[in-house]
Design a protein around this motif. Structure first.
Motif, PDB file in Angstrom:
ATOM      1  N   ARG A   3      74.531  -1.411  54.152  1.00  0.00           N
ATOM      2  CA  ARG A   3      74.424  -2.127  55.424  1.00  0.00           C
ATOM      3  C   ARG A   3      75.804  -2.069  56.068  1.00  0.00           C
ATOM      4  NH1 ARG A   3      70.679  -6.091  56.854  1.00  0.00           N
ATOM      5  NH2 ARG A   3      70.173  -6.311  54.639  1.00  0.00           N
ATOM      6  N   ILE A   4      75.892  -1.475  57.223  1.00  0.00           N
ATOM      7  CA  ILE A   4      77.183  -1.224  57.867  1.00  0.00           C
ATOM      8  C   ILE A   4      77.901  -2.529  58.209  1.00  0.00           C
ATOM      9  CG2 ILE A   4      78.279  -0.277  59.933  1.00  0.00           C
ATOM     10  CD1 ILE A   4      76.093   1.912  59.872  1.00  0.00           C
ATOM     11  N   ARG A   5      77.185  -3.514  58.743  1.00  0.00           N
ATOM     12  CA  ARG A   5      77.799  -4.756  59.198  1.00  0.00           C
ATOM     13  C   ARG A   5      78.486  -5.517  58.081  1.00  0.00           C
ATOM     14  NH1 ARG A   5      75.718  -9.880  59.175  1.00  0.00           N
ATOM     15  NH2 ARG A   5      73.645  -9.051  58.718  1.00  0.00           N
ATOM     16  N   THR A   6      77.837  -5.625  56.895  1.00  0.00           N
ATOM     17  CA  THR A   6      78.359  -6.467  55.822  1.00  0.00           C
ATOM     18  C   THR A   6      78.913  -5.684  54.641  1.00  0.00           C
ATOM     19  OG1 THR A   6      76.206  -6.575  54.747  1.00  0.00           O
ATOM     20  CG2 THR A   6      76.711  -8.295  56.379  1.00  0.00           C
ATOM     21  N   GLY A   7      78.585  -4.427  54.551  1.00  0.00           N
ATOM     22  CA  GLY A   7      79.033  -3.635  53.410  1.00  0.00           C
ATOM     23  C   GLY A   7      78.143  -3.784  52.191  1.00  0.00           C
TER      24      GLY A   7
ATOM     25  N   ALA B   8      69.857  -2.392  46.988  1.00  0.00           N
ATOM     26  CA  ALA B   8      68.736  -3.315  47.255  1.00  0.00           C
ATOM     27  C   ALA B   8      69.162  -4.458  48.188  1.00  0.00           C
ATOM     28  CB  ALA B   8      68.213  -3.885  45.950  1.00  0.00           C
ATOM     29  N   ALA B   9      70.393  -4.916  48.095  1.00  0.00           N
ATOM     30  CA  ALA B   9      70.864  -5.979  48.972  1.00  0.00           C
ATOM     31  C   ALA B   9      70.945  -5.532  50.429  1.00  0.00           C
ATOM     32  CB  ALA B   9      72.230  -6.477  48.517  1.00  0.00           C
ATOM     33  N   ALA B  10      71.095  -4.230  50.645  1.00  0.00           N
ATOM     34  CA  ALA B  10      71.202  -3.694  51.999  1.00  0.00           C
ATOM     35  C   ALA B  10      69.847  -3.540  52.673  1.00  0.00           C
ATOM     36  CB  ALA B  10      71.906  -2.344  51.980  1.00  0.00           C
ATOM     37  N   LEU B  11      68.782  -3.580  51.884  1.00  0.00           N
ATOM     38  CA  LEU B  11      67.443  -3.421  52.459  1.00  0.00           C
ATOM     39  C   LEU B  11      67.031  -4.698  53.143  1.00  0.00           C
ATOM     40  CD1 LEU B  11      65.620  -1.471  49.633  1.00  0.00           C
ATOM     41  CD2 LEU B  11      66.808  -0.569  51.609  1.00  0.00           C
TER      42      LEU B  11
END
Length: 112
Positions: free
Chosen positions: A101-105, A109-112
């Protein structure tokens, strides 16, 4: 993690989106595409002249899901997109090695 890619009829998009939201799948990518399968297009009449339409308009939906959600996702898409007619579409499942996830890094699975 997997990417579920579905090619469906354009008028079924809202039903598929609602079905995916209903099972807790959030975030999808939609692309307008053209193609053909077994139906191989059709003929139309325009200003009295008949012509063949080789590529039919379709919608491609791509959803990244956790591996344990794949079957539920496929079932939801199939139930929502099915008309029983030729050209209902296809679903493909691809492996997804890494996601960020670009915004939070956040990754995987956490990025989904």
């Amino acid at each position: 993690m997997k990417i579920v890619m579905a090619i469906i009829k354009p008028f079924k998009l809202d039903e598929v989106r609602d079905a995916l939201t209903g099972i807790g799948v959030h975030g999808l990518t939609v692309t307008e595409v053209k193609g053909y399968g077994r139906q191989k297009g059709h003929t139309e009449i325009y200003r009295g002249a008949e012509y063949a339409v080789s590529f039919l308009p379709k919608i491609k939906i791509e959803v990244a899901v956790a591996s344990d959600q794949v079957d539920k996702t496929i079932d939801a898409i199939t139930a929502a997109a099915k008309t029983g007619q030729i050209g209902d579409g296809k679903i493909f499942v691809l492996s997804l090695e890494h996601a960020v996830r670009i915004r939070t890094g956040e990754t995987d699975a956490a990025a989904l």
